[in-house]
Structure formats: structure tokens, C-alpha cells
Motif scaffolding. Sequence first.
Motif, PDB file in Angstrom:
ATOM      1  N   VAL A  85     -15.665  -0.994  -9.137  1.00  0.00           N
ATOM      2  CA  VAL A  85     -14.510  -0.048  -9.081  1.00  0.00           C
ATOM      3  C   VAL A  85     -13.166  -1.032  -9.270  1.00  0.00           C
ATOM      4  CG1 VAL A  85     -12.944   1.419  -7.820  1.00  0.00           C
ATOM      5  CG2 VAL A  85     -15.460   1.694  -7.856  1.00  0.00           C
ATOM      6  N   HIS A  86     -12.343  -0.692 -10.112  1.00  0.00           N
ATOM      7  CA  HIS A  86     -11.094  -1.626 -10.255  1.00  0.00           C
ATOM      8  C   HIS A  86      -9.942  -0.569  -9.821  1.00  0.00           C
ATOM      9  CE1 HIS A  86     -12.873  -4.788 -12.429  1.00  0.00           C
ATOM     10  NE2 HIS A  86     -13.178  -3.879 -13.089  1.00  0.00           N
ATOM     11  N   PHE A  87      -8.804  -1.037  -9.155  1.00  0.00           N
ATOM     12  CA  PHE A  87      -7.951  -0.066  -8.876  1.00  0.00           C
ATOM     13  C   PHE A  87      -6.690  -0.814  -8.843  1.00  0.00           C
ATOM     14  CE2 PHE A  87      -9.235  -2.319  -4.905  1.00  0.00           C
ATOM     15  CZ  PHE A  87      -7.727  -2.876  -4.407  1.00  0.00           C
ATOM     16  N   ALA A  88      -5.510   0.023  -8.994  1.00  0.00           N
ATOM     17  CA  ALA A  88      -4.192  -0.462  -8.864  1.00  0.00           C
ATOM     18  C   ALA A  88      -3.648   0.452  -7.837  1.00  0.00           C
ATOM     19  CB  ALA A  88      -3.200   0.028 -10.172  1.00  0.00           C
ATOM     20  N   LEU A  89      -2.525  -0.476  -6.774  1.00  0.00           N
ATOM     21  CA  LEU A  89      -2.153   0.431  -5.797  1.00  0.00           C
ATOM     22  C   LEU A  89      -0.769  -0.201  -5.278  1.00  0.00           C
ATOM     23  CD1 LEU A  89      -2.358  -1.370  -2.887  1.00  0.00           C
ATOM     24  CD2 LEU A  89      -4.627  -0.427  -2.837  1.00  0.00           C
ATOM     25  N   LEU A  90       0.135   0.653  -4.583  1.00  0.00           N
ATOM     26  CA  LEU A  90       1.494   0.381  -4.118  1.00  0.00           C
ATOM     27  C   LEU A  90       1.167  -0.139  -2.702  1.00  0.00           C
ATOM     28  CD1 LEU A  90       4.282  -0.086  -4.277  1.00  0.00           C
ATOM     29  CD2 LEU A  90       4.616   2.347  -3.417  1.00  0.00           C
ATOM     30  N   ALA A  91       1.486  -1.507  -2.528  1.00  0.00           N
ATOM     31  CA  ALA A  91       1.017  -2.251  -1.120  1.00  0.00           C
ATOM     32  C   ALA A  91       1.704  -1.235   0.088  1.00  0.00           C
ATOM     33  CB  ALA A  91       1.665  -3.717  -1.081  1.00  0.00           C
ATOM     34  N   PRO A  92       1.116  -1.135   1.005  1.00  0.00           N
ATOM     35  CA  PRO A  92       1.540  -0.122   2.216  1.00  0.00           C
ATOM     36  C   PRO A  92       2.362  -0.757   2.946  1.00  0.00           C
ATOM     37  CG  PRO A  92      -0.654  -0.682   2.539  1.00  0.00           C
ATOM     38  CD  PRO A  92      -0.374  -1.181   1.211  1.00  0.00           C
ATOM     39  N   ILE A  93       2.617  -2.266   2.849  1.00  0.00           N
ATOM     40  CA  ILE A  93       3.569  -3.040   3.828  1.00  0.00           C
ATOM     41  C   ILE A  93       4.333  -3.934   2.861  1.00  0.00           C
ATOM     42  CG2 ILE A  93       2.084  -2.874   5.919  1.00  0.00           C
ATOM     43  CD1 ILE A  93       0.925  -5.587   5.068  1.00  0.00           C
ATOM     44  N   LYS A  94       5.315  -4.447   3.328  1.00  0.00           N
ATOM     45  CA  LYS A  94       6.285  -5.271   2.740  1.00  0.00           C
ATOM     46  C   LYS A  94       5.485  -6.577   1.860  1.00  0.00           C
ATOM     47  CE  LYS A  94      10.510  -3.727   4.897  1.00  0.00           C
ATOM     48  NZ  LYS A  94      11.557  -4.095   5.831  1.00  0.00           N
ATOM     49  N   ASP A  95       4.604  -7.189   3.019  1.00  0.00           N
ATOM     50  CA  ASP A  95       3.949  -8.356   2.638  1.00  0.00           C
ATOM     51  C   ASP A  95       2.854  -8.071   1.604  1.00  0.00           C
ATOM     52  OD1 ASP A  95       2.491 -10.772   2.581  1.00  0.00           O
ATOM     53  OD2 ASP A  95       3.031 -11.286   4.557  1.00  0.00           O
ATOM     54  N   ILE A  96       3.133  -8.159   0.502  1.00  0.00           N
ATOM     55  CA  ILE A  96       2.100  -7.635  -0.397  1.00  0.00           C
ATOM     56  C   ILE A  96       0.628  -8.593  -0.199  1.00  0.00           C
ATOM     57  CG2 ILE A  96       1.436  -7.506  -3.065  1.00  0.00           C
ATOM     58  CD1 ILE A  96       4.300  -7.118  -3.490  1.00  0.00           C
ATOM     59  N   ASP A  97       1.068  -9.962  -0.210  1.00  0.00           N
ATOM     60  CA  ASP A  97      -0.157 -10.915   0.140  1.00  0.00           C
ATOM     61  C   ASP A  97      -1.112 -10.441   1.238  1.00  0.00           C
ATOM     62  OD1 ASP A  97       0.376 -12.257  -2.155  1.00  0.00           O
ATOM     63  OD2 ASP A  97       0.762 -14.311  -1.163  1.00  0.00           O
ATOM     64  N   HIS A  98      -0.540 -10.149   2.131  1.00  0.00           N
ATOM     65  CA  HIS A  98      -1.293  -9.734   3.457  1.00  0.00           C
ATOM     66  C   HIS A  98      -1.969  -8.290   3.239  1.00  0.00           C
ATOM     67  CE1 HIS A  98      -2.014  -9.955   7.757  1.00  0.00           C
ATOM     68  NE2 HIS A  98      -1.319  -8.884   8.058  1.00  0.00           N
ATOM     69  N   ALA A  99      -1.295  -7.559   2.566  1.00  0.00           N
ATOM     70  CA  ALA A  99      -1.836  -6.177   2.298  1.00  0.00           C
ATOM     71  C   ALA A  99      -3.324  -6.621   1.544  1.00  0.00           C
ATOM     72  CB  ALA A  99      -1.087  -5.493   1.427  1.00  0.00           C
TER      73      ALA A  99
END
Length: 208
Positions: A85-99
Motif C-alpha cells: 500500500v502507498h499513501f499520502a497524508l497530512l502530518a498530524p503534528i508540526k514535526d513532519i520528520d517525527h510523524a
Amino acid sequence: MMTAKRKRERKELVANLLAQDWNVFGTLKFINGRTIGRHGANKLLHQYWNKVDRTFFGNAAHRQKVRVPRWCFAHDGSDSENFHVHFALLAPIKDIDHACCILNAVWDQHHRQTAPLDKNWITPVWDRSEVASYLTREYWRLGSATLLDDLSWNGTAGETMAVFEHAQQQARIQRAASPIWLRQAQQALKEQKAHYLEKNALFVWERS
């Protein structure tokens, strides 16, 4: 060969994707995508996304339907037998790398049949058009079935998710992904970023 109808439908799907708000691209693999079976895979994927939603939003994931905005796509690979599965999402926290690291660590620990950190691919998005094209690349074969509506979600705004960035969320994250797993996920992310940059540097060099 892709029919004119499917070409048109894919173009519309890409346009719709590009109109959405997302900043993470991911690939979720299994230990063996050829033997997992769709039923077993879908069960694990539903459980995974439910856990992700609960990790970031607690009881609000169920009671208020606050979930991570995501668009999930089924792929069977070049031989039509390697389900992932591939996906695109909106990071749920400000720190995208951490997400990205949290998402990878939770999948790795989810089940004995889910792939380890270095076999998945979850990174910030560099090129939205490239990602949208990749997500829909198997539309010619699967048609609309490539879009996994039952796993996708587009009902939570970024402003709503921001409200949940507090100490309770951090505690849930620590329970879902231990510091050791997160450090390993950080290393995997570092290597994936380096691979992407190297690949694109080579692409530019070959055409210069």
C-alpha cells in the motif's frame, strides 16, 4: 494498454489528489506481499490506521471522528502478485520528520507480518506531482479499485489536529513507539532521504 477512459479517470484522480492538503508519502509493506492475501492485509491495515488515529487523537478518533487525513492506494507490483500500500497524508503534528518516524515504527511493531523499518518508505513529500503520479500508477490495471476508500479519510482539518499537540499526545506516542524504535526509525528516514536525494542528483546529472 490503458484505455482512453482509464487515462481520463486517472488524470481526474491525480487532479483531485493535488487539490488536497498532504505532505507525507508512504509505503507500507508486508513480510511477504505474495502470500498475505487481501483479506489478511486489509485487516492489518484497518487495525494499523485505527491505532495511528488513537495514538495522535486518543478517544476523539472514535468519538469525534478526528483522524489523520490520508489517501491510500493498493499496488500489486510489477508482477501483479506483491501486494503493498502507498499513501499520502497530512502530518498530524508540526514535526513532519517525527510523524514519519512514528508511522513507520508503529507499522513495524504492529504484527509479525508487517515489514521492518528499512523495508517501508515514509518520508516528507518533495514533489507533489511526482507522488500523485506514483500513487495512481496502477490505475491502468486496477481501475478505481486501486483507491482504498475504506482506509482513506478526508474529514479532519489541520487546525483541528493542532489542538491535540499536548502532553497527553506525547504520552500516547511513547506507548505506541518506544524511544529505541523511534531512533531506529530516524535512521531509516535518514537513509531514505539520502537515497531520494542521490537518485534525483543522478537524474539531473544524466540529463545535463
